[in-house]
Design an enzyme around this catalytic site. Structure first.
Site, PDB file in Angstrom:
ATOM      1  N   HIS A 121       0.868  -1.185   0.000  1.00 52.70           N
ATOM      2  CA  HIS A 121       0.000   0.000   0.000  1.00 52.70           C
ATOM      3  C   HIS A 121       0.910   1.242   0.000  1.00 52.70           C
ATOM      4  CE1 HIS A 121      -4.330   1.345   1.100  1.00 52.70           C
ATOM      5  NE2 HIS A 121      -3.660   2.433   0.789  1.00 52.70           N
ATOM      6  N   GLU A 166      -4.403  -0.122  -5.358  1.00 58.78           N
ATOM      7  CA  GLU A 166      -4.558   0.983  -6.305  1.00 58.78           C
ATOM      8  C   GLU A 166      -3.301   1.271  -7.123  1.00 58.78           C
ATOM      9  OE1 GLU A 166      -6.182   4.417  -4.295  1.00 58.78           O
ATOM     10  OE2 GLU A 166      -8.125   3.459  -4.105  1.00 58.78           O
ATOM     11  N   TYR A 296     -15.198   5.793  -4.294  1.00 56.39           N
ATOM     12  CA  TYR A 296     -15.516   6.956  -3.468  1.00 56.39           C
ATOM     13  C   TYR A 296     -16.458   7.937  -4.139  1.00 56.39           C
ATOM     14  CZ  TYR A 296     -11.769   5.566  -0.295  1.00 56.39           C
ATOM     15  OH  TYR A 296     -10.987   4.877   0.598  1.00 56.39           O
ATOM     16  N   GLU A 352     -12.509  -0.745  -0.224  1.00 56.50           N
ATOM     17  CA  GLU A 352     -12.576   0.605   0.370  1.00 56.50           C
ATOM     18  C   GLU A 352     -13.811   1.330  -0.126  1.00 56.50           C
ATOM     19  OE1 GLU A 352      -9.146   3.250  -0.072  1.00 56.50           O
ATOM     20  OE2 GLU A 352      -7.807   1.525   0.183  1.00 56.50           O
ATOM     21  N   TRP A 398     -13.608   2.474   4.519  1.00 57.36           N
ATOM     22  CA  TRP A 398     -12.394   3.251   4.721  1.00 57.36           C
ATOM     23  C   TRP A 398     -12.790   4.457   5.549  1.00 57.36           C
ATOM     24  CZ3 TRP A 398      -7.365   2.246   3.903  1.00 57.36           C
ATOM     25  CH2 TRP A 398      -6.479   3.282   4.256  1.00 57.36           C
TER      26      TRP A 398
HETATM   27  O1  LGS Z   1      -6.590   6.973   2.362  1.00 65.23           O
HETATM   28  C1  LGS Z   1      -6.746   6.606   1.039  1.00 65.23           C
HETATM   29  C2  LGS Z   1      -8.185   6.701   0.613  1.00 65.23           C
HETATM   30  C3  LGS Z   1      -8.924   7.981   0.822  1.00 65.23           C
HETATM   31  O2  LGS Z   1      -9.584   8.245  -0.447  1.00 65.23           O
HETATM   32  C4  LGS Z   1      -6.272   5.178   0.775  1.00 65.23           C
HETATM   33  O3  LGS Z   1      -4.980   4.965   1.262  1.00 65.23           O
HETATM   34  C5  LGS Z   1      -6.275   4.913  -0.707  1.00 65.23           C
HETATM   35  O4  LGS Z   1      -6.137   3.523  -0.932  1.00 65.23           O
HETATM   36  C6  LGS Z   1      -7.466   5.489  -1.494  1.00 65.23           C
HETATM   37  O5  LGS Z   1      -6.968   6.103  -2.629  1.00 65.23           O
HETATM   38  N1  LGS Z   1      -8.251   6.516  -0.819  1.00 65.23           N
HETATM   39  C7  LGS Z   1      -9.080   7.412  -1.389  1.00 65.23           C
HETATM   40  N2  LGS Z   1      -9.348   7.494  -2.642  1.00 65.23           N
HETATM   41  C8  LGS Z   1     -10.347   8.298  -3.234  1.00 65.23           C
HETATM   42  C9  LGS Z   1     -10.022   8.775  -4.586  1.00 65.23           C
HETATM   43  C10 LGS Z   1     -11.181   9.548  -5.145  1.00 65.23           C
HETATM   44  C11 LGS Z   1     -10.763  10.428  -6.250  1.00 65.23           C
HETATM   45  C12 LGS Z   1     -11.857  11.330  -6.696  1.00 65.23           C
HETATM   46  C13 LGS Z   1     -11.280  12.516  -7.410  1.00 65.23           C
HETATM   47  C14 LGS Z   1     -12.342  13.448  -7.865  1.00 65.23           C
HETATM   48  C15 LGS Z   1     -11.770  14.749  -8.285  1.00 65.23           C
END
Ligand code: LGS
Length: 446
Positions: A121, A166, A296, A352, A398
């Protein structure tokens, strides 16, 4: 009423990651990771925050497992810090690092909580970055040796393994946008990182099969946003499809299940992929036991010839979380259904799903109604997916605890348990209490 009930044996869990919660990154002989170096470099994280202390989970793991037990979780997803095991990434083993995860796993099993272990990770041993990190083809061997060693040490007790978390984020946020470790801005590097992660993943799956772990399962966790076309025009649909194929599960599942990159990659990114990448595709195509989906948010995509990939995000006025990400639960259904339709995996886990909100402690409680609403709406879509044929076997929120949110430092809180960083006190938020009822009833209607 009964249609609101989840299948018997559904896995209800919470997820975390080593660098985000453990703290003590150099304790007991561990080597520095790329995130240690990145966060200690001024300007890289909000407020200069680092993972030096985080949730102090390295010392408080027993207390945290007691919390999980209180919440009624039957599964817990955590990651192993590679440089705790191999301080230099390969070669010398640090037995004290292995001890920590031995103790953690034993304590989980004592509490009847099924461990789901993520092998990577994002906290790569810094010594390997000095050799080019994920851009070096040899990393497929370094990673497989490390993973295989963990199978041998924990495989008698850990049955569920996730190779990579990811890989898109590692490749693009870390090597193209420069916002995550190792902080590079090189699109060509990103595509070698995609490719080498796939090679490392598949070699590790093969090594796993050879270890013959009783009842062992192995999969990969992929990031996803729902990219939907702004209108029905062919241009908008093409732009949304490209965004989907470049950033979501197809980028990895197409090679893994079909032995080829998605058409949008072949069409527009062949020049970025490493020379002769085709020669590796046969080896990359390797059966996995489950797909891990992270979800998300979503965005609406409009064709725009001036933008990268010919599309840009347009506002659709949906409510947003504290991260500024749209709350779009229907997109969760679309992603889950899309995976099933395209690859028909034996099992799917949501590894998550969750949201950051501006939580405050009021009268010793945290009344996070907005998070309850978010989780409820997403669980509704997860159930709808199951009812429509998705082989969803479990859901991990998460996160268990508020923690180090990478470049955002401690400014964003995703936990169902609040952490007071000054005292390290944990407070179960209202969302945690609510989730606990969901688990007890195996349903979100009560
Ligand atoms: O803490 C991270 C979480 C929080 O939101 C975690 O370590 C990761 O594995 C993961 O990427 N996480 C995360 N991802 C959300 C990405 C959403 C992107 C939306 C962008 C819109 C502009």
């Amino acid at each position: 009423m009964s249609e609101k009930v989840f299948p018997k044996d559904f896995m209800w869990g919470a997820a975390t990651a080593s660098y985000q919660i453990e703290g003590s990154p150099l304790a007991d002989g561990a080597g520095p990771s790329i995130w240690h170096k990145f966060s200690h470099t001024p300007g890289n994280t909000y407020n200069g925050d680092t993972g030096d202390v985080a949730d102090d989970h390295y010392n408080k793991y027993k207390e945290d497992i007691a919390l999980m037990k209180d919440l009624g979780l039957n599964a817990y997803r955590f990651s192993i810090s590679w440089p705790r095991i191999f301080p230099y990434g390969k070669g010398k083993i640090n037995e004290k690092g292995v001890d920590f995860y031995n103790r953690l796993v034993d304590e989980l099993l004592k509490a009847d909580i099924t461990p789901f272990v993520t092998l990577y990770h994002w906290d790569l041993p810094a010594a390997l970055q000095d050799l080019g990190g994920w851009t070096n083809r040899d990393i497929a061997y370094w990673y497989t040796d490390y993973a295989d060693y963990m199978f041998q040490r924990l495989g008698d007790r850990v049955k569920n393994w996730i190779t990579l978390n990811e890989p898109w984020v590692m490749a693009f946020v870390g090597h193209f946008m420069g916002e995550h470790a190792p902080g590079m801005k090189d699109l060509y590097a990103s595509f070698s990182v995609v490719h080498n992660q796939l090679r490392a993943h598949s070699k590790t799956v093969k090594a796993f099969r050879e270890e013959n772990i009783k009842e062992g399962k192995i999969g990969i966790t992929l990031s996803n946003s729902s990219h939907d076309p702004a209108t029905n025009s062919q241009e908008d649909k093409d732009a949304a499809r490209l965004a989907h194929e470049w950033t979501n599960y197809p980028l990895f599942l197409n090679p893994i299940y079909k032995g080829e990159y998605p058409s949008g990659i072949k069409e527009y990114a062949s020049e970025f992929l490493p020379h002769n990448y085709e020669n590796d595709l046969e080896e990359i195509k390797e059966k996995i036991d489950f797909v891990g989906i992270n979800y998300y948010s979503g965005d609406l995509v409009k064709a725009d010839t001036k933008s990268f990939l010919g599309g840009k995000t347009v506002e659709r006025g949906l409510p947003k979380t504290e991260m500024g990400w749209e709350i779009y639960p229907e997109g969760f259904y679309k992603i889950l259904k899309g995976v099933q339709n395209e690859y028909n995996p034996k099992e799917v886990y949501v590894t998550e799903n969750g949201a950051a909100f501006d939580d405050k402690v009021v009268n010793q409680g945290v009344h996070d109604e907005d998070r309850i609403d978010y989780l409820k709406k997403h669980l509704e879509q997860a159930l709808r997916a199951i009812q429509n044929g998705v082989t969803l076997k479990g859901y991990f929120v998460w996160s268990l605890l508020d923690n180090f949110e990478w470049a955002w430092g401690y400014s964003k809180r995703f936990g169902i348990v609040y952490v007071d960083y000054k005292t390290q006190k944990r407070i179960i938020k209202d969302s945690g209490k609510w989730y606990s009822q969901v688990i007890k009833n195996n349903s979100f209607e009560f």
